[in-house]
Write an enzyme that holds these catalytic residues in place. Structure first.
Site, PDB file in Angstrom:
ATOM      1  N   GLY A  98       1.314  -8.124  -2.311  1.00  0.00           N
ATOM      2  CA  GLY A  98       1.569  -9.374  -1.595  1.00  0.00           C
ATOM      3  C   GLY A  98       0.701 -10.531  -2.051  1.00  0.00           C
ATOM      4  O   GLY A  98       0.667 -11.582  -1.409  1.00  0.00           O
ATOM      5  N   GLU A 111      -0.030   1.712  -5.932  1.00  0.00           N
ATOM      6  CA  GLU A 111      -0.043   0.324  -5.498  1.00  0.00           C
ATOM      7  C   GLU A 111      -1.493  -0.148  -5.386  1.00  0.00           C
ATOM      8  O   GLU A 111      -2.141   0.085  -4.352  1.00  0.00           O
ATOM      9  CB  GLU A 111       0.639   0.184  -4.138  1.00  0.00           C
ATOM     10  CG  GLU A 111       2.076   0.643  -4.117  1.00  0.00           C
ATOM     11  CD  GLU A 111       2.840   0.037  -2.949  1.00  0.00           C
ATOM     12  OE1 GLU A 111       3.817  -0.662  -3.201  1.00  0.00           O
ATOM     13  OE2 GLU A 111       2.435   0.243  -1.801  1.00  0.00           O
ATOM     14  N   SER A 124       3.428  -6.803  -6.098  1.00  0.00           N
ATOM     15  CA  SER A 124       3.952  -8.054  -6.664  1.00  0.00           C
ATOM     16  C   SER A 124       4.915  -7.832  -7.832  1.00  0.00           C
ATOM     17  O   SER A 124       4.973  -8.639  -8.754  1.00  0.00           O
ATOM     18  CB  SER A 124       2.807  -8.991  -7.079  1.00  0.00           C
ATOM     19  OG  SER A 124       2.019  -9.335  -5.949  1.00  0.00           O
ATOM     20  N   GLU A 153      -1.268  -0.459   3.852  1.00  0.00           N
ATOM     21  CA  GLU A 153      -1.332  -1.192   5.131  1.00  0.00           C
ATOM     22  C   GLU A 153      -1.471  -0.224   6.298  1.00  0.00           C
ATOM     23  O   GLU A 153      -2.123  -0.535   7.299  1.00  0.00           O
ATOM     24  CB  GLU A 153      -0.090  -2.091   5.265  1.00  0.00           C
ATOM     25  CG  GLU A 153      -0.174  -3.288   4.322  1.00  0.00           C
ATOM     26  CD  GLU A 153       1.162  -3.824   3.828  1.00  0.00           C
ATOM     27  OE1 GLU A 153       2.204  -3.496   4.407  1.00  0.00           O
ATOM     28  OE2 GLU A 153       1.138  -4.581   2.830  1.00  0.00           O
ATOM     29  N   LYS A 172       8.816  -3.731   4.926  1.00  0.00           N
ATOM     30  CA  LYS A 172       7.689  -3.891   5.858  1.00  0.00           C
ATOM     31  C   LYS A 172       8.223  -4.340   7.232  1.00  0.00           C
ATOM     32  O   LYS A 172       9.318  -3.917   7.608  1.00  0.00           O
ATOM     33  CB  LYS A 172       6.667  -4.870   5.277  1.00  0.00           C
ATOM     34  CG  LYS A 172       6.268  -4.465   3.846  1.00  0.00           C
ATOM     35  CD  LYS A 172       5.054  -5.150   3.335  1.00  0.00           C
ATOM     36  CE  LYS A 172       4.774  -4.661   1.918  1.00  0.00           C
ATOM     37  NZ  LYS A 172       3.517  -5.134   1.389  1.00  0.00           N
ATOM     38  N   ASN A 205      10.591  -2.013   0.003  1.00  0.00           N
ATOM     39  CA  ASN A 205       9.808  -1.807   1.227  1.00  0.00           C
ATOM     40  C   ASN A 205       9.850  -3.120   2.007  1.00  0.00           C
ATOM     41  O   ASN A 205       9.164  -4.070   1.655  1.00  0.00           O
ATOM     42  CB  ASN A 205       8.365  -1.440   0.848  1.00  0.00           C
ATOM     43  CG  ASN A 205       7.445  -1.391   2.057  1.00  0.00           C
ATOM     44  OD1 ASN A 205       7.920  -1.406   3.202  1.00  0.00           O
ATOM     45  ND2 ASN A 205       6.147  -1.335   1.812  1.00  0.00           N
ATOM     46  N   HIS A 232       1.077   4.241   3.044  1.00  0.00           N
ATOM     47  CA  HIS A 232       0.995   2.892   2.471  1.00  0.00           C
ATOM     48  C   HIS A 232      -0.382   2.297   2.799  1.00  0.00           C
ATOM     49  O   HIS A 232      -0.933   2.558   3.871  1.00  0.00           O
ATOM     50  CB  HIS A 232       2.117   2.018   3.049  1.00  0.00           C
ATOM     51  CG  HIS A 232       2.231   0.699   2.353  1.00  0.00           C
ATOM     52  ND1 HIS A 232       1.397  -0.349   2.638  1.00  0.00           N
ATOM     53  CD2 HIS A 232       3.052   0.280   1.363  1.00  0.00           C
ATOM     54  CE1 HIS A 232       1.713  -1.372   1.842  1.00  0.00           C
ATOM     55  NE2 HIS A 232       2.708  -1.021   1.068  1.00  0.00           N
TER      56      HIS A 232
HETATM   57  P1  PGA Z   1       4.677  -6.560  -2.684  1.00  0.00           P
HETATM   58  O1  PGA Z   1       4.496  -5.243  -1.783  1.00  0.00           O
HETATM   59  O2  PGA Z   1       5.783  -6.273  -3.665  1.00  0.00           O
HETATM   60  O3  PGA Z   1       5.037  -7.647  -1.707  1.00  0.00           O
HETATM   61  O4  PGA Z   1       3.388  -6.806  -3.368  1.00  0.00           O
HETATM   62  C1  PGA Z   1       4.604  -3.960  -2.310  1.00  0.00           C
HETATM   63  C2  PGA Z   1       4.309  -2.936  -1.242  1.00  0.00           C
HETATM   64  O5  PGA Z   1       3.365  -3.141  -0.463  1.00  0.00           O
HETATM   65  O6  PGA Z   1       4.977  -1.885  -1.146  1.00  0.00           O
END
Ligand code: PGA
Length: 257
Positions: free
Chosen positions: A176, A170, A216, A100, A13, A11, A98
């Site tokens: 992140g 998640e 992460s 976000e 983003k 992903n 997601h």
């Molecule tokens: P990350 O993000 O691996 O940077 O923690 C995962 C995601 O939000 O899909």
């Protein structure tokens, strides 16, 4: 270890316009020339890089997905992208809900359910993202929270339709942040999600739907997560932006398959 085919999904983003995306995919292609048929690999670049990525990856074994869609077919929805546009661009998958999107763009369970149905109508596999915030986990509300998200997402789908979906668990506190769920925490929630699917759709569907872990995930912790029985792959943000670490993640998954 999962009996389902692992899916490693990047992903990106809001990273990687067409030039940067080409660079990243070049790097990936030069580091990883051959793929086994035993795992699935997917990248989800921003909309503006999708067509380029589809063309670029045409003869490779990497599939291309989008990060979002809108649930109307077309019309006066400035700035939005429909499922049929994604299908026409060559997307096989789309991330839906997601955290976000839920947090910063006000996506509700109802909108997410509509998006899932629209994606499926265009034969695009929705990767349905669920996960609790730290506060909810601290208050021991995480199972109920994720259960509600799952039930709302699948509202109106039957057990055959549900086969064409993927879930990504998640935990918001792990996205992140560098803090990963422990393999035990991931397995516990993945097993719970599978139970929920079983309650909704029966054993066969519950046993077939892939549940990815996201938050992460990186080469250093991938193996311990991917060897959990109900962890069927990863949704990878930060570590998918480096060709080297994404290629490493793919190799780790291949070696486990
Ligand atoms: P990350 O993000 O691996 O940077 O923690 C995962 C995601 O939000 O899909």
């Amino acid at each position: 270890m999962s009996t389902r085919q692992l899916l490693i999904a990047g992903n990106w983003k809001m990273n990687g316009g067409p030039y940067e995306a080409a660079e990243l995919l070049d790097g990936l292609k030069s580091l990883k020339k051959n793929f086994t048929d035993d795992i699935d690999v997917l990248v989800c670049p921003p909309f503006v890089s999708l067509s380029m990525a589809v063309k670029y990856l045409h003869s490779s074994d990497i599939q291309v997905g989008a990060q979002n869609l809108y649930y109307e077919d077309n019309g006066a929805f400035t700035g939005e992208i429909s499922a049929s546009m994604l299908a026409e661009s060559g997307c096989n998958y789309v991330l839906v809900g997601h955290s976000e999107r839920r947090e910063y763009f006000g996506e509700t369970d109802d909108m997410i359910n509509k998006k899932i149905k629209k994606a499926m109508a265009e034969r695009i596999v929705p990767i349905i993202c669920v996960g609790e915030k730290l506060e909810t986990r601290k208050n021991d509300g995480h199972f109920k929270f994720v259960s509600d998200q799952i039930r709302a997402a699948y509202n109106g789908l039957d057990s055959v339709q549900a086969l064409d979906t993927v879930i990504a668990y998640e935990p918001v506190w792990a996205i992140g942040t560098g803090v990963t769920a422990t393999p035990e925490q991931a397995q516990e929630m993945h097993a719970f999600i599978r139970q929920e699917l079983e309650a909704l759709f029966g054993n066969d569907t519950a046993g077939a739907v892939r549940i990815l872990y996201g938050g992460s995930m990186k080469p250093e912790n991938a193996e311990e997560l991917l060897t959990q029985e109900d962890v069927d792959g990863g949704l990878i943000g930060g570590a998918s932006l480096s060709a080297k670490s994404f290629a490493e993640l793919i190799v780790i998954a291949e070696n486990l398959s």
